[in-house]
Each structure stands twice: as C-alpha cells, then as structure tokens.
Design a protein around this motif. Sequence first.
Motif, PDB file in Angstrom:
ATOM      1  N   ASP A 127     -30.923  18.431 -28.331  1.00 48.20           N
ATOM      2  CA  ASP A 127     -31.862  19.337 -27.498  1.00 48.20           C
ATOM      3  C   ASP A 127     -31.277  20.821 -27.690  1.00 48.20           C
ATOM      4  O   ASP A 127     -32.491  21.352 -27.804  1.00 48.20           O
ATOM      5  N   GLY A 128     -30.249  21.096 -28.295  1.00 44.56           N
ATOM      6  CA  GLY A 128     -30.047  22.478 -28.546  1.00 44.56           C
ATOM      7  C   GLY A 128     -30.992  22.780 -29.893  1.00 44.56           C
ATOM      8  O   GLY A 128     -31.325  23.840 -30.166  1.00 44.56           O
ATOM      9  N   TYR A 129     -30.850  21.842 -30.800  1.00 47.81           N
ATOM     10  CA  TYR A 129     -31.448  22.028 -32.151  1.00 47.81           C
ATOM     11  C   TYR A 129     -32.869  22.187 -31.802  1.00 47.81           C
ATOM     12  O   TYR A 129     -33.743  22.833 -32.483  1.00 47.81           O
ATOM     13  N   VAL A 130     -33.570  21.202 -31.042  1.00 44.66           N
ATOM     14  CA  VAL A 130     -34.914  21.130 -30.901  1.00 44.66           C
ATOM     15  C   VAL A 130     -35.555  22.640 -30.011  1.00 44.66           C
ATOM     16  O   VAL A 130     -36.343  23.000 -30.619  1.00 44.66           O
ATOM     17  N   GLU A 140     -35.842  31.603 -38.895  1.00 47.17           N
ATOM     18  CA  GLU A 140     -34.686  31.029 -38.302  1.00 47.17           C
ATOM     19  C   GLU A 140     -34.715  29.429 -38.301  1.00 47.17           C
ATOM     20  O   GLU A 140     -34.012  28.707 -38.523  1.00 47.17           O
ATOM     21  N   ALA A 141     -35.786  29.142 -37.628  1.00 48.16           N
ATOM     22  CA  ALA A 141     -36.237  27.709 -37.441  1.00 48.16           C
ATOM     23  C   ALA A 141     -36.179  27.024 -38.943  1.00 48.16           C
ATOM     24  O   ALA A 141     -35.555  25.903 -39.192  1.00 48.16           O
ATOM     25  N   VAL A 142     -36.711  27.471 -39.981  1.00 48.41           N
ATOM     26  CA  VAL A 142     -36.838  26.948 -41.415  1.00 48.41           C
ATOM     27  C   VAL A 142     -35.255  27.109 -42.100  1.00 48.41           C
ATOM     28  O   VAL A 142     -34.703  26.077 -42.659  1.00 48.41           O
ATOM     29  N   ALA A 143     -34.722  28.205 -41.833  1.00 45.07           N
ATOM     30  CA  ALA A 143     -33.446  28.461 -42.496  1.00 45.07           C
ATOM     31  C   ALA A 143     -32.187  27.275 -42.077  1.00 45.07           C
ATOM     32  O   ALA A 143     -31.335  26.901 -42.445  1.00 45.07           O
ATOM     33  N   ALA A 144     -32.323  26.983 -40.734  1.00 42.54           N
ATOM     34  CA  ALA A 144     -31.596  26.133 -39.955  1.00 42.54           C
ATOM     35  C   ALA A 144     -31.799  24.713 -40.719  1.00 42.54           C
ATOM     36  O   ALA A 144     -30.747  23.848 -40.749  1.00 42.54           O
ATOM     37  N   SER A 145     -32.766  24.234 -41.137  1.00 42.76           N
ATOM     38  CA  SER A 145     -33.046  23.085 -41.959  1.00 42.76           C
ATOM     39  C   SER A 145     -32.371  23.214 -43.557  1.00 42.76           C
ATOM     40  O   SER A 145     -32.443  22.001 -44.150  1.00 42.76           O
ATOM     41  N   LEU A 146     -31.944  24.299 -43.618  1.00 41.13           N
ATOM     42  CA  LEU A 146     -31.223  24.178 -45.029  1.00 41.13           C
ATOM     43  C   LEU A 146     -29.754  23.537 -45.021  1.00 41.13           C
ATOM     44  O   LEU A 146     -29.150  23.446 -46.147  1.00 41.13           O
ATOM     45  N   THR A 147     -29.556  22.587 -44.045  1.00 37.58           N
ATOM     46  CA  THR A 147     -28.516  21.598 -44.124  1.00 37.58           C
ATOM     47  C   THR A 147     -28.870  20.705 -45.200  1.00 37.58           C
ATOM     48  O   THR A 147     -28.204  19.761 -45.780  1.00 37.58           O
ATOM     49  N   GLU A 148     -30.062  20.673 -45.442  1.00 35.58           N
ATOM     50  CA  GLU A 148     -30.537  19.443 -46.516  1.00 35.58           C
ATOM     51  C   GLU A 148     -30.172  20.099 -47.914  1.00 35.58           C
ATOM     52  O   GLU A 148     -30.296  19.069 -49.030  1.00 35.58           O
ATOM     53  N   ALA A 210     -27.062  32.665 -40.035  1.00 38.74           N
ATOM     54  CA  ALA A 210     -26.437  32.393 -38.768  1.00 38.74           C
ATOM     55  C   ALA A 210     -27.174  31.264 -38.315  1.00 38.74           C
ATOM     56  O   ALA A 210     -26.663  30.172 -37.554  1.00 38.74           O
ATOM     57  N   ALA A 211     -28.669  30.908 -38.435  1.00 43.01           N
ATOM     58  CA  ALA A 211     -29.267  29.782 -38.088  1.00 43.01           C
ATOM     59  C   ALA A 211     -28.781  28.478 -38.747  1.00 43.01           C
ATOM     60  O   ALA A 211     -28.772  27.454 -38.225  1.00 43.01           O
ATOM     61  N   LEU A 212     -28.607  28.799 -40.091  1.00 42.99           N
ATOM     62  CA  LEU A 212     -27.908  27.702 -40.909  1.00 42.99           C
ATOM     63  C   LEU A 212     -26.547  27.233 -40.285  1.00 42.99           C
ATOM     64  O   LEU A 212     -26.251  25.839 -40.292  1.00 42.99           O
ATOM     65  N   ALA A 213     -25.898  28.321 -39.996  1.00 45.40           N
ATOM     66  CA  ALA A 213     -24.404  27.643 -39.493  1.00 45.40           C
ATOM     67  C   ALA A 213     -24.636  27.227 -38.140  1.00 45.40           C
ATOM     68  O   ALA A 213     -23.827  26.341 -37.727  1.00 45.40           O
ATOM     69  N   PHE A 214     -25.656  27.635 -37.190  1.00 43.50           N
ATOM     70  CA  PHE A 214     -25.758  27.064 -35.925  1.00 43.50           C
ATOM     71  C   PHE A 214     -26.215  25.537 -36.193  1.00 43.50           C
ATOM     72  O   PHE A 214     -25.519  24.530 -35.508  1.00 43.50           O
ATOM     73  N   VAL A 218     -24.213  21.954 -34.688  1.00 45.42           N
ATOM     74  CA  VAL A 218     -25.118  20.898 -34.231  1.00 45.42           C
ATOM     75  C   VAL A 218     -24.792  19.402 -34.574  1.00 45.42           C
ATOM     76  O   VAL A 218     -24.042  18.624 -34.038  1.00 45.42           O
ATOM     77  N   LEU A 219     -24.894  19.435 -35.849  1.00 41.50           N
ATOM     78  CA  LEU A 219     -24.327  18.198 -36.420  1.00 41.50           C
ATOM     79  C   LEU A 219     -22.922  17.752 -36.257  1.00 41.50           C
ATOM     80  O   LEU A 219     -22.302  16.716 -36.313  1.00 41.50           O
ATOM     81  N   TRP A 220     -21.945  18.884 -36.135  1.00 37.70           N
ATOM     82  CA  TRP A 220     -20.657  18.650 -36.088  1.00 37.70           C
ATOM     83  C   TRP A 220     -20.326  18.302 -34.790  1.00 37.70           C
ATOM     84  O   TRP A 220     -19.446  17.399 -34.442  1.00 37.70           O
ATOM     85  N   SER A 221     -21.053  19.079 -33.992  1.00 33.21           N
ATOM     86  CA  SER A 221     -20.985  18.461 -32.411  1.00 33.21           C
ATOM     87  C   SER A 221     -21.361  17.199 -32.022  1.00 33.21           C
ATOM     88  O   SER A 221     -20.827  16.296 -31.216  1.00 33.21           O
ATOM     89  N   LEU A 222     -22.319  16.779 -32.793  1.00 27.44           N
ATOM     90  CA  LEU A 222     -22.671  15.270 -32.677  1.00 27.44           C
ATOM     91  C   LEU A 222     -21.598  14.352 -33.006  1.00 27.44           C
ATOM     92  O   LEU A 222     -21.218  13.386 -32.280  1.00 27.44           O
ATOM     93  N   LEU A 223     -20.984  14.873 -34.099  1.00 26.11           N
ATOM     94  CA  LEU A 223     -19.852  13.699 -34.682  1.00 26.11           C
ATOM     95  C   LEU A 223     -18.784  14.046 -33.815  1.00 26.11           C
ATOM     96  O   LEU A 223     -18.091  12.790 -33.426  1.00 26.11           O
ATOM     97  N   ASP A 224     -18.512  15.142 -33.024  1.00 23.52           N
ATOM     98  CA  ASP A 224     -17.240  15.337 -32.074  1.00 23.52           C
ATOM     99  C   ASP A 224     -17.791  14.074 -30.778  1.00 23.52           C
ATOM    100  O   ASP A 224     -16.475  13.365 -30.544  1.00 23.52           O
ATOM    101  N   ALA A 225     -18.853  14.226 -30.478  1.00 23.40           N
ATOM    102  CA  ALA A 225     -19.056  13.212 -29.226  1.00 23.40           C
ATOM    103  C   ALA A 225     -18.747  11.893 -29.885  1.00 23.40           C
ATOM    104  O   ALA A 225     -18.320  11.349 -28.825  1.00 23.40           O
ATOM    105  N   VAL A 226     -19.246  11.352 -30.933  1.00 29.17           N
ATOM    106  CA  VAL A 226     -19.198  10.066 -31.111  1.00 29.17           C
ATOM    107  C   VAL A 226     -17.720   9.574 -31.578  1.00 29.17           C
ATOM    108  O   VAL A 226     -17.383   8.673 -31.023  1.00 29.17           O
ATOM    109  N   GLU A 227     -16.943  10.597 -31.857  1.00 32.44           N
ATOM    110  CA  GLU A 227     -15.590  10.252 -32.247  1.00 32.44           C
ATOM    111  C   GLU A 227     -14.656  10.162 -30.941  1.00 32.44           C
ATOM    112  O   GLU A 227     -14.057   9.159 -30.708  1.00 32.44           O
ATOM    113  N   THR A 228     -14.998  11.192 -30.306  1.00 35.86           N
ATOM    114  CA  THR A 228     -14.146  11.300 -28.911  1.00 35.86           C
ATOM    115  C   THR A 228     -14.520   9.941 -28.016  1.00 35.86           C
ATOM    116  O   THR A 228     -13.709   9.722 -27.270  1.00 35.86           O
TER     117      THR A 228
END
Length: 233
Positions: A127-130, A140-148, A210-214, A218-228
């Motif tokens: 939800d935070g990313y969307v 900033e929206a496009v820069a966030a996609s640069l995790t690609e 900063a958008a890319l770091a955000f 998001v992706l790290w937080s997703l895995l935190d939830a799955v792992e814990t």
Amino acid sequence: MSGTAPWGRDAFTERLRAVPAERYHDRHPFHVRMHEGGLTREEVRRWIVNRFHYQRHIPVKDALILAKFDDPVLRRSWLRRIRDHDGDKDGDGGIERWLRLGEAAGIARERLLSGSEVLPGVRLAVDGYVNFCRLRPSLEAVAASLTELAAPGIMRTRVAAFERHYGWIGDDGLAYFRDRIGQGRRDAEEAMALVLAWARTREEQERAVAALAFKCDVLWSLLDAVETAGARP
C-alpha cells in the motif's frame, strides 16, 4: 539546497546505481537463505503467496504513473509494463506466470487470488508503494522503479537456486523469473533515461535518489514480514 550545484550526469548515475547495489533486497537474510537452499517448503510457499500481493499491484502502480504523463509517446511506452504483467489476453502475462509458479509449488491459484493469507506487514508495504506512485510527482514515481537495475542479476541467481535446491517446483514454474531478466533490463534502461533527463536540479536529483531508497525499503519490509511470520508461536 536550491543553491547547490547539480551532480554531473555520471555522478548522478553512479549515485542512483549505488542505492540498489547497497540496499536491494537480495541482501536480505530471507533471500540469502533462499538462494543458498535453506528455505523449507512452507517458507517458499509463504513467500510465493505474499510476494503475489506485490506482483498483482505492479500494473496498478504503473497505471498510476502512466496517468501522470502528458506525452502520448511516453504513455504508449509505459503501457508496455502493464501489458507485461496483465498480458494482452487471458492466460498471458507476468501475473499469470506467477500463478503458475504457485501451482508448481502446490498452491492453488484460488488460494493466491483470494489474498486471505497475505500478512499485514506485506499489505502495508505494498500500500505504501502504490500510494507513493499515486501521490508523488512523475520523477519520483519513475525513480522508485529503478530497483529494476538489480532485477536481472537476482533473477539469474534465483533461477539457478530454484533449479539446484528446489527441484520439487517444476521447471515450468520458473518462467516468470526467466522472462524478467530481459524485461527488467529494458525497463531499467528506460526509467534511467527519464530520470536523468528530468532531474535537472540538485534537489530533484536528491529526491530521485530518496525515492529509489524508499522502494528498496518497501521490498525489504515485505521480506521482513515474510521472515518473521515463521517465528511466531
């Protein structure tokens, strides 16, 4: 900040590339264990179920980004990303391939589509990313996609890891990962060109970084939830 000179093109590019190099979720302990073959079947299935919640929202966030563009040429180009995931017809596209991954892992597609097992932390991250893509400017929206930028590498690693360690998942289930190697490279090149062209001031450049770091968070937080989730009594 407005009085600070912008970085040169090479320096800005280097700063953007450094973000996923240092913070991408391939470094997360869950992914490290995945690629080393240390996940149980239950953990792999939990990841597939929860990651699907992110996958099905990729075309949603891309539609929100596309709606910000005034240039029809750019809209047509970005529309390709939605087609990559939704497909041009039923039974096609990345979302369908993820459903087939689930089936190959023994998860019925109805179970995936229901979303009933999605963890609260995963919902919050997605939800935070969307909402970020909905509310922030195009840059900033496009820069966030640069995790690609890091996607092709992790997809190659993942295919090799699944083939070696998780043979109980049929080879046909790995089609999503294989397709994303080429798609991720192409999408990253497109997004990088836009960010480099649009970020003209130092402030804009820093917002892009900063958008890319955000997005990495998001992706790290997703895995935190799955792992814990596996550690809960």
